[in-house]
Design a protein around this motif. Structure first.
Motif, PDB file in Angstrom:
ATOM      1  N   ARG A 132       3.883  19.220  -0.743  1.00 14.20           N
ATOM      2  CA  ARG A 132       2.807  18.450  -1.381  1.00 14.20           C
ATOM      3  C   ARG A 132       2.295  19.126  -2.647  1.00 14.20           C
ATOM      4  O   ARG A 132       1.673  18.484  -3.487  1.00 14.20           O
ATOM      5  CB  ARG A 132       1.671  18.236  -0.390  1.00 14.20           C
ATOM      6  N   ASP A 141       2.748  11.417  -2.911  1.00 16.28           N
ATOM      7  CA  ASP A 141       1.401  11.165  -2.366  1.00 16.28           C
ATOM      8  C   ASP A 141       0.681  10.079  -3.158  1.00 16.28           C
ATOM      9  O   ASP A 141       0.008   9.213  -2.582  1.00 16.28           O
ATOM     10  CB  ASP A 141       0.564  12.453  -2.381  1.00 16.28           C
ATOM     11  N   GLU A 142       0.817  10.103  -4.498  1.00 11.29           N
ATOM     12  CA  GLU A 142       0.184   9.077  -5.326  1.00 11.29           C
ATOM     13  C   GLU A 142       0.777   7.699  -5.043  1.00 11.29           C
ATOM     14  O   GLU A 142       0.047   6.704  -4.971  1.00 11.29           O
ATOM     15  CB  GLU A 142       0.336   9.434  -6.808  1.00 11.29           C
ATOM     16  N   TRP A 144       2.102   6.738  -2.240  1.00 11.66           N
ATOM     17  CA  TRP A 144       1.632   6.347  -0.904  1.00 11.66           C
ATOM     18  C   TRP A 144       0.221   5.772  -0.992  1.00 11.66           C
ATOM     19  O   TRP A 144      -0.076   4.730  -0.403  1.00 11.66           O
ATOM     20  CB  TRP A 144       1.674   7.547   0.033  1.00 11.66           C
ATOM     21  N   GLU A 145      -0.646   6.466  -1.725  1.00 13.35           N
ATOM     22  CA  GLU A 145      -2.024   5.995  -1.870  1.00 13.35           C
ATOM     23  C   GLU A 145      -2.078   4.642  -2.584  1.00 13.35           C
ATOM     24  O   GLU A 145      -2.870   3.767  -2.206  1.00 13.35           O
ATOM     25  CB  GLU A 145      -2.856   7.032  -2.620  1.00 13.35           C
ATOM     26  N   GLU A 148      -1.037   2.001  -0.107  1.00 11.38           N
ATOM     27  CA  GLU A 148      -2.113   1.789   0.870  1.00 11.38           C
ATOM     28  C   GLU A 148      -3.226   0.928   0.271  1.00 11.38           C
ATOM     29  O   GLU A 148      -3.747   0.016   0.917  1.00 11.38           O
ATOM     30  CB  GLU A 148      -2.698   3.135   1.340  1.00 11.38           C
ATOM     31  N   LYS A 149      -3.592   1.212  -0.978  1.00  9.90           N
ATOM     32  CA  LYS A 149      -4.651   0.452  -1.654  1.00  9.90           C
ATOM     33  C   LYS A 149      -4.219  -1.002  -1.832  1.00  9.90           C
ATOM     34  O   LYS A 149      -5.002  -1.930  -1.575  1.00  9.90           O
ATOM     35  CB  LYS A 149      -4.958   1.093  -3.004  1.00  9.90           C
TER      36      LYS A 149
END
Length: 172
Positions: A132, A141-142, A144-145, A148-149
């Motif tokens: 990470r 990670d970005e 994934w976020e 999700e949003k």
């Protein structure tokens, strides 16, 4: 090397019974050879090695540590047991080696298995943390976020549209 070949020639010249007796003496009292010693005892007990001459040295205080009598056989197989006796470690050998990863019979101890699992878990956690911290890891990670949003926003729109349909159908 000539000494080893001389020994090999002499051992090959021994009968099975003499060799079994010699190996019994050589493996007696050696924890790492307990399985071989027990197998030899089973061989002697079943009579497969023939009559073993008394070549064992005198031992002190070990009463009843000699070979046990062979179990009675049912007679269905000609009064000879096909299955060798169960190897039992000789007395005087500890059940497990303290501080070691394996017992004297070669089975891993609970503590060694637990330590290995904890070590692998810790390594996996550390690798995840390091992943990470890299630019590629941060990019994942970005992503994934962002997904999700977007998923939450889409779910909210679906809920609002369903909720709006419920209100229209109930009003006459």
């Amino acid at each position: 090397m000539s000494d080893n070949s001389e020994i090999a020639v002499r051992l090959a010249a021994l009968s099975d019974a003499e060799l079994a007796g010699l190996l019994l003496v050589a493996t007696a009292g050696r924890p790492r050879f307990a399985a071989a010693h027990a197998a030899l005892l089973g061989l002697v007990e079943t009579g497969d090695a023939g009559a073993v001459a008394d070549v064992s040295p005198d031992t002190s205080g070990a009463a009843g540590s000699g070979p046990a009598a062979a179990p009675d056989v049912s007679g269905q197989v000609g009064d000879v047991s096909v299955v060798p006796a169960v190897p039992v470690p000789p007395s005087g050998i500890p059940a497990s080696v303290s501080g070691g990863a394996y017992s004297s019979s070669g089975v891993p101890t609970f503590e060694s298995v637990r330590d290995k699992v904890e070590q692998r878990f810790g390594t996996a956690q550390g690798m995840g943390e390091l992943d990470r911290e890299t630019p590629a890891g941060r990019g994942v990670d970005e992503q994934w976020e962002a997904r999700e949003k977007a998923a939450r926003a889409r779910l909210d729109r679906i809920r609002k549209s369903l909720h709006g349909n419920d209100i229209e159908t109930h009003e006459p």
